[in-house]
Design an enzyme around this catalytic site. Structure first.
Site, short mmCIF file in Angstrom:
data_model
loop_
_atom_site.label_atom_id
_atom_site.label_comp_id
_atom_site.label_asym_id
_atom_site.label_seq_id
_atom_site.Cartn_x
_atom_site.Cartn_y
_atom_site.Cartn_z
NE ARG A 156 -4.23 -1.51 0.12
CZ ARG A 156 -4.32 -2.59 -0.67
NH1 ARG A 156 -3.32 -2.91 -1.48
NH2 ARG A 156 -5.40 -3.34 -0.65
CD GLU B 168 -3.06 3.18 -5.15
OE1 GLU B 168 -4.05 2.46 -5.34
OE2 GLU B 168 -1.96 2.75 -4.81
CG HIS C 5 -3.22 -0.81 -6.62
ND1 HIS C 5 -3.59 -0.24 -5.44
CD2 HIS C 5 -3.15 -2.15 -6.35
CE1 HIS C 5 -3.76 -1.16 -4.51
NE2 HIS C 5 -3.49 -2.33 -5.05
C1 DGY Z 1 -5.39 -6.33 -2.80
O1 DGY Z 1 -6.04 -7.37 -3.01
O2 DGY Z 1 -5.32 -5.82 -1.70
C2 DGY Z 1 -4.71 -5.72 -3.97
O3 DGY Z 1 -4.04 -4.58 -3.65
C3 DGY Z 1 -5.73 -5.46 -5.04
O4 DGY Z 1 -5.06 -5.37 -6.26
#
Ligand code: DGY
Length: 327
Positions: A237, A266, A285
């Site tokens: 993240r 984002e 992402h």
């Molecule tokens: C998640 O599943 O947390 C991923 O970041 C989504 O792409």
């Protein structure tokens, strides 16, 4: 008897939707991006289950008096205030496991692309700059094989990244709140403290959840402990990294580069200085973004919804403590 109502806050594949429709009256936001907050608020007044990736605060939950389940279609669930859900007896589920390999592939691709300057080299040849034999000397990169990888967060995805690194004969260090002596023995991974990991790794790859403990985990002090030749890889993240500190560290040459699938905000601003730096590989992402994996994530979210609607425990709860009270 009428079926319980479900709202799906982003488009999912028909095969998943039709399974959900067998047990619920389903309304769906028709776009693959999540529904806007005002739409969510209009849709949740009568629903028992929600599937999607919207932000759920306690205040939003209070607008959904019949809600029993928030089935997140991702492994990360920092978009949901889990303590608020638990307090209200709401089950929250995520989609662990089914995306680990795909997300690890993305992290490893970022690592290799940043180290070997793949995007930069591609731009160079397309721009007609490859005009002399030996011109590629200006494209020298860093070796991945036999280098040292430091993994912060040895969960399912972190482990899969480690597994890939072993195939490249890398030395793998890790740091986590949970020590995995089984994996140390079986795969030769080495547990080290944060400072050792930061100062000895050629690549530092982040695989933690986002929480109050991990927000801005990598800031100026941590970046200054990394080697000047090292790369930071983030497919977890964006907020795990203090982004302004990363920008400064890259500008000042404190680290060699970064591979980023995630950003503090984002979508990131197109004027984000990180996007202008040749030594930064930036992705929008796409960690889990293959068709097979996204379908598997949607099917798992539907499995969780069906289980709850049938009075059974969901497969992948993140707050299992509410189950004994609620189901
Ligand atoms: C998640 O599943 O947390 C991923 O970041 C989504 O792409």
């Amino acid at each position: 008897m009428s079926k319980p109502k479900a709202y799906v806050g982003r488009a999912i594949v028909d095969s998943a939707l039709s399974r959900l429709a067998e047990v619920a009256d389903v309304r769906v936001w028709p776009s693959p991006t999540r529904c806007p907050d005002d739409v969510l608020l209009k849709e949740i007044g009568d629903i028992e289950v929600f599937l999607g990736n919207n932000r759920w605060t306690g205040a939003v939950m209070d607008q959904a008096p019949k809600l029993r389940l928030i089935a997140n279609i991702s492994v990360g669930y920092d978009n949901v205030d889990v303590p608020a859900a638990t307090q209200r007896g709401l089950v929250v589920t995520n989609t662990p496991g089914v995306l680990s390999d795909t997300t690890a592939d993305t992290a490893f691709a970022l690592l290799m692309t940043a180290a070997r300057r793949i995007c930069e080299a591609g731009r160079y040849v397309r721009a007609g700059k490859w005009v002399a034999v030996g011109g590629s000397a200006s494209m020298f990169g860093h070796d991945v094989h036999h280098a040292t990888l430091g993994i912060i967060g040895l969960g399912r995805i972190g482990f899969e990244v480690a597994h890939r690194a072993l195939g490249f004969h890398m030395k793998v260090l890790y740091h986590d709140v949970v020590r995995r002596e089984d994996l140390e023995k079986q795969y030769g991974l080495q547990y080290v403290d944060m400072d050792t990991l930061l100062s000895e790794s050629d690549f530092v790859s982040l695989h933690t959840v986002l929480s109050d403990q991990t927000r801005a985990l990598i800031g100026a002090p941590e970046l200054s402990k990394m080697k000047r030749t090292a790369f930071l890889i983030n497919a977890s993240r964006g907020e795990v990294v203090d982004e302004p500190a990363l920008i400064d560290a890259l500008k000042e040459g404190k680290i060699a580069g970064a591979g980023l699938d995630v950003f503090a905000k984002e979508p990131t601003d197109p004027n984000n200085p990180l996007l202008k730096m040749d030594n930064v590989v930036a992705l929008p992402h796409i960690g889990s973004a293959t068709e097979a994996t996204r379908v598997a994530m949607q099917q798992l979210a539907v499995d969780n919804a069906i289980a709850v609607l049938q009075g059974k425990p969901p497969l992948t709860p993140v707050n299992p403590e509410v189950l004994s009270k609620k189901l």
